[in-house]
Design a protein around this motif. Sequence first.
Motif, mmCIF file in Angstrom:
data_model
loop_
_atom_site.group_PDB
_atom_site.id
_atom_site.type_symbol
_atom_site.label_atom_id
_atom_site.label_comp_id
_atom_site.label_asym_id
_atom_site.label_seq_id
_atom_site.Cartn_x
_atom_site.Cartn_y
_atom_site.Cartn_z
ATOM 1 N N THR A 24 0.832 -1.215 0.000
ATOM 2 C CA THR A 24 0.000 0.000 0.000
ATOM 3 C C THR A 24 0.867 1.266 0.000
ATOM 4 O O THR A 24 0.356 2.363 -0.239
ATOM 5 C CB THR A 24 -0.930 0.049 1.228
ATOM 6 O OG1 THR A 24 -0.152 0.251 2.404
ATOM 7 C CG2 THR A 24 -1.746 -1.226 1.356
ATOM 8 N N THR A 26 2.016 2.652 2.573
ATOM 9 C CA THR A 26 1.645 3.440 3.750
ATOM 10 C C THR A 26 1.966 2.629 5.003
ATOM 11 O O THR A 26 2.245 1.433 4.922
ATOM 12 C CB THR A 26 0.126 3.727 3.788
ATOM 13 O OG1 THR A 26 -0.576 2.468 3.869
ATOM 14 C CG2 THR A 26 -0.333 4.483 2.554
ATOM 15 N N PRO A 84 -5.604 1.672 3.004
ATOM 16 C CA PRO A 84 -4.522 2.583 3.360
ATOM 17 C C PRO A 84 -5.117 3.901 3.852
ATOM 18 O O PRO A 84 -6.265 4.221 3.537
ATOM 19 C CB PRO A 84 -3.774 2.785 2.046
ATOM 20 C CG PRO A 84 -4.718 2.379 0.971
ATOM 21 C CD PRO A 84 -5.696 1.421 1.565
ATOM 22 N N VAL A 89 -2.843 10.010 0.736
ATOM 23 C CA VAL A 89 -3.691 8.895 0.282
ATOM 24 C C VAL A 89 -5.033 9.489 -0.154
ATOM 25 O O VAL A 89 -5.663 10.210 0.617
ATOM 26 C CB VAL A 89 -3.910 7.867 1.419
ATOM 27 C CG1 VAL A 89 -4.843 6.752 0.964
ATOM 28 C CG2 VAL A 89 -2.576 7.301 1.885
ATOM 29 N N HIS A 115 -1.904 3.374 -3.928
ATOM 30 C CA HIS A 115 -2.009 2.900 -2.540
ATOM 31 C C HIS A 115 -3.044 1.795 -2.322
ATOM 32 O O HIS A 115 -2.894 0.975 -1.425
ATOM 33 C CB HIS A 115 -2.352 4.067 -1.609
ATOM 34 C CG HIS A 115 -1.306 5.135 -1.577
ATOM 35 N ND1 HIS A 115 -0.052 4.944 -1.026
ATOM 36 C CD2 HIS A 115 -1.322 6.415 -2.035
ATOM 37 C CE1 HIS A 115 0.655 6.060 -1.141
ATOM 38 N NE2 HIS A 115 -0.086 6.958 -1.749
#
Length: 278
Positions: A24, A26, A84, A89, A115
């Motif tokens: 992702t 993240t 995420p 994002v 993401h």
Amino acid sequence: MQRIEQHASFGGRQEVWQHASSRTGTDMKLGVYLPPKALAGEKCPVLYWLSGLTCTEQNFITKAGAQQFAAGHNLIVVAPDTSPRGEGVPNGDAYDLGQGAGFYVNATQQPWTKHFQMESYIVDELPALIEAYFPASPARGIFGHSMGGHGALTLALRHPGRYRSVSAFAPIVAPSIVPWGQKAFKAYLGDDMAAWRAHDTVQLIAASAPGHRLPLLVDQGDADEFLATQLKPELLKAACEQVGYPFTLRLQPGHDHSYYFIASFIADHFAHHAQALG
Ligand SMILES: N[C@@H](CCC(=O)N[C@@H](CS)C(=O)NCC(=O)O)C(=O)O
């Protein structure tokens, strides 16, 4: 992997971890319940829980009452976030798109694709991480609620052999034809309906190979506010009957869409998974 919470619970420990996800891009948080045997260093099967719209890693671990059953069956339970999150994002205009609404697919469309890679995250990255950091055996089960029920059913059907058991509470079974699914699939997967069908439980059941059929257990409240518009379990029932797919649908009188419903039947889902996970 960094542990950010730990709480003694039923002879085991409820923990929350955070890690930088390569899929992702993240930081992702996840709940991990370690049953007594796992705390003693013995390998235990892992049951993955996928939550619904608006949820984080917290909803299931604080509301479902799962820890006592995870302890009783000595199952590790992993409850990841539903998307995420964070600065940079993208997000949608409402609760049913973007952060909190990853739908367990790998997005192919802008601005989501960078993401929103939740299928790869759940199916590949997360198990590798869990099996590296915890005393986890390779036996995996998967279950979830609503959007997470859709996630559990589709990921088990799309990845034969990856999971040994599957169940769901009030799942979205036909995302291609209901408003929640259509909105998410149009954004994440684009206009190509063939891509939608590959993430639609009813379609996947119709196409499933007889050798790879994990028995499905589904509980559904008959007073669920989303029953007729978004969930439509009768479509899954018909699809299963058509191809002889092993399926148990339990309509639970008076129950709504909430975690009160989930907590009422969670024991039966643990029994269902424990039987297959040994
Ligand atoms: N009416 C809800 C729809 C979302 C919803 O019902 N989410 C379910 C999953 S689809 C849930 O688990 N919510 C969090 C909770 O009950 O703890 C809202 O607008 O927040």
